[in-house]
Design an enzyme around this catalytic site. Structure first.
Site, PDB file in Angstrom:
ATOM      1  N   ASP B 231     -23.009 -17.417  28.618  1.00 56.12           N
ATOM      2  CA  ASP B 231     -22.997 -16.286  29.535  1.00 56.12           C
ATOM      3  C   ASP B 231     -21.561 -16.038  29.972  1.00 56.12           C
ATOM      4  OD1 ASP B 231     -23.796 -14.313  31.299  1.00 56.12           O
ATOM      5  OD2 ASP B 231     -25.460 -15.487  32.094  1.00 56.12           O
ATOM      6  N   HIS B 319     -30.223  -7.625  24.998  1.00 59.22           N
ATOM      7  CA  HIS B 319     -29.377  -7.676  26.187  1.00 59.22           C
ATOM      8  C   HIS B 319     -27.920  -7.329  25.862  1.00 59.22           C
ATOM      9  CE1 HIS B 319     -28.645  -8.919  30.325  1.00 59.22           C
ATOM     10  NE2 HIS B 319     -27.605  -9.613  29.911  1.00 59.22           N
TER      11      HIS B 319
END
Lengths: 404, 404
Positions: B231, B319
């Site tokens: 991330d 995403h």
């Protein structure tokens, strides 16, 4: 191969839990080299890829402890910065059915914990860590042992109520008690989920969960609690573990008893005391942990030493006096406490101590509850006792010797 | 008062070893200086002092970031394993009085954070750590800025409500927002208490507090969230920070805007998906973070690449597609998220991102809230926006340029 096979086979040897000393030294050396190269490595990556690379801290220096062995790794492996305690209850149907449920749960927990601690964990999230450095322990509570007639030490029993106790049953007790430890909370969050899933599928119900932490400090130093004092200085020597921590020769020789207390601390209140009063309350200096009667941290506090005016150097109500092994015939418990911080007004200590006989804790706590100068700054809010099971070999299961 | 005779023999009394212990400490110090590493030190102490020494992990390799400077350290300093966010509110009396209160609070916070991050912290607990490695940032919320007519970026504004938001006001917003980061939670617990005391004495009221963490991994690697995916891979390059993160030349050039979202994640649910479905949901491989269209983690995801059958390699609802800078004219935000774990059913991500203009987040989140394949596994539960103040020089105070 930096192992010590003879020692590793001898459960009475301090190295039995799997910490080959040469292995630890090699691992430390590798980590040191990695640390020295880390900044350059990071810089090189930034220059090459042109992107921010968020940079968590370097991995810890010690090698991971293996899951399998005569004793569970979570008792004497070096403490790590993060811990999570988990308690589960089992259904209460018939003793025969519940014994089978317990077997199934222990099998599931064994598989889950062994896989999570291995070099090749099956969970994709854990795989990404390389090694999880997970250490764990699983214990059974006195209530379950009585209900199912398990072969546990005769000394295993719930603690009595102590003066001042404010115990929350929803955070206390439990049929099964687990402690997970790792280098970081992230690992524990993932493993706790795997454990809960495994235990739940096998028939157990979550009872409570509690996370804790230690400051990251130089290896070999005693960690501090949130009062800022070192905690655990007077633990037993490894050679004394056989006498004080592990069971006597026989069925419980590779087990021990964990006493857990969730102790809320008035951190701000204690920090507001003058420095000398804080140190007289504890009986040690805050900066270096040296007892008020000594010159080095590991000097035994001399609880009989007096000032010229006849008063005790370590006051009569000082914490180190009331916990002194001298008051218990030299018996020591292995304290491995962690701090917790669940809210700005709910911070304190997760007291975790391992001992052959929990009556030792009862003796000490009876003294502390009535006389300890720390008492105004403490509140015991939860409590649990568990027989920490012997370890198991690869292919085996925790709790193999519970069945009489 | 102890009843034992003063000359009681203590079986564990180490008087005869006292000289040896001092020798051991000297030897351990010499070993450390010689660069033989911490494990050697630990081993020497264990062997020669005969006591357990609980051993937390080694300290991180990077040097601490200084508190003082034109920009606050908490924005771009390397991420550390532990974070704590703290929000405070100020009284609402008259604008003149409240501006004075804000000045007083910012002065107190500046003094407290500078002292805590220094090599010689004034708090005895922090002194014991050697260095705290604390990094921090302080920001002001849009409501306070409007109320007091502060000189903040015109773009600073509360976020709109997004589809699916389930925001808890008691965990959201605030007049002042702080983020603390350190190597461990212990440090943050102590500093958070000092901050709360300082802010409270100056007239601020605690609003909410939230702790988070990252896995401890090799420096230079992108941290993972609790879904197990990296991330922060597509953060701006450091050279792009001037364009995307920091303010334009002028009064706000050394400030930025923090967008915070507390996002509960259905960790077990997502982990239950097949591996290929997890990767198509994200648009990256789980193991190494490589986009489905690439060969290295930092390859830009090619959102236009198609399979032979005409479908997108990175699915339309993946995403990484919906967060792609290509959909925002190349604009990137600096994401520095942390995981949180407040209960077995309350785990997720503390999304923290820094950007010049929070409208960037609004654009991305509007896409995600309606189309992201991750949406079924996410719930936004809290939100905050703050103008992260420029830094200050020694002797100065944060917020010096707020007053128009």
């Amino acid at each position: 191969m930096p192992t010590e096979p003879e020692n590793a086979q001898d459960p009475s040897h301090p190295a039995a839990a799997g910490f080959g000393r040469r292995g630890a030294l090699l691992a430390a050396g590798a980590a040191l080299a990695a640390g020295l190269g880390a900044a350059a490595d990071d810089l090189a990556r930034k220059e090459l890829t042109g992107r921010h690379h968020p940079t968590p801290a370097a991995p810890p220096a010690e090698a991971a402890a293996p899951f399998h062995g005569p004793r569970q790794a979570g008792v004497t492996a070096p403490q790590q910065p993060a811990t999570q305690l988990l308690a589960f209850d089992l259904p209460q149907t018939s003793a025969a059915a519940d014994r089978q449920t317990l077997r199934t749960v222990l099998d599931a927990l064994t598989r889950t914990l062994a896989a999570a601690a291995s070099d090749a964990p099956s969970d994709a999230r854990l795989q990404s860590l390389g090694t999880t450095r997970l250490t764990s322990l699983v214990g059974v509570g006195p209530g379950l042992a009585t209900r199912l007639g398990l072969d546990v030490p005769a000394a295993l029993a719930d603690l009595p109520t102590f003066p001042g106790d404010r115990l929350d049953p929803a955070r206390s007790g439990g049929d099964l008690l687990l402690q997970l430890c790792a280098a970081d909370r992230w690992t524990l969050t993932v493993v706790a989920e795997l454990v809960a899933t495994a235990a739940g599928s096998a028939g157990a119900t979550p009872r409570w969960s509690q996370s804790g932490f230690l400051p990251v400090t130089t290896p070999g130093t005693t960690p501090r609690n949130l009062f800022g004092f070192k905690d655990g200085t007077s633990n037993p020597a490894p050679a004394e573990d056989e006498q004080f921590v592990w069971g006597p020769p026989g069925a419980h020789h590779d087990g021990t008893v964990l006493v857990y207390r969730r102790i809320r601390m008035d951190v701000a209140g204690f920090a507001g005391l003058p420095a000398d009063q804080r140190e007289r309350t504890i009986g040690r200096r805050q900066g270096d942990g040296v007892p008020l009667t000594g010159t080095a941290e590991h000097d035994d506090p001399d609880i009989y030493a007096k000032n010229p005016d006849g008063s005790y150097v370590i006051p009569a109500n000082a914490h180190v006096r009331l916990t002194s092994p001298r008051l218990d015939g030299g018996t020591r418990m292995l304290r491995r406490g962690y701090s917790y911080d669940d809210a700005p007004t709910d911070r304190g200590l997760l007291f975790c101590a391992f001992m052959r006989d929990p009556a030792q804790f009862t003796r000490v706590q009876n003294r502390l509850a009535t006389r300890d100068a720390l008492t105004p700054y403490l509140q015991h809010q939860a409590s649990a006792v568990a027989y920490v099971l012997p370890g198991c070999a690869p292919g085996g299961s925790l709790g193999e010797r519970l069945w009489t």
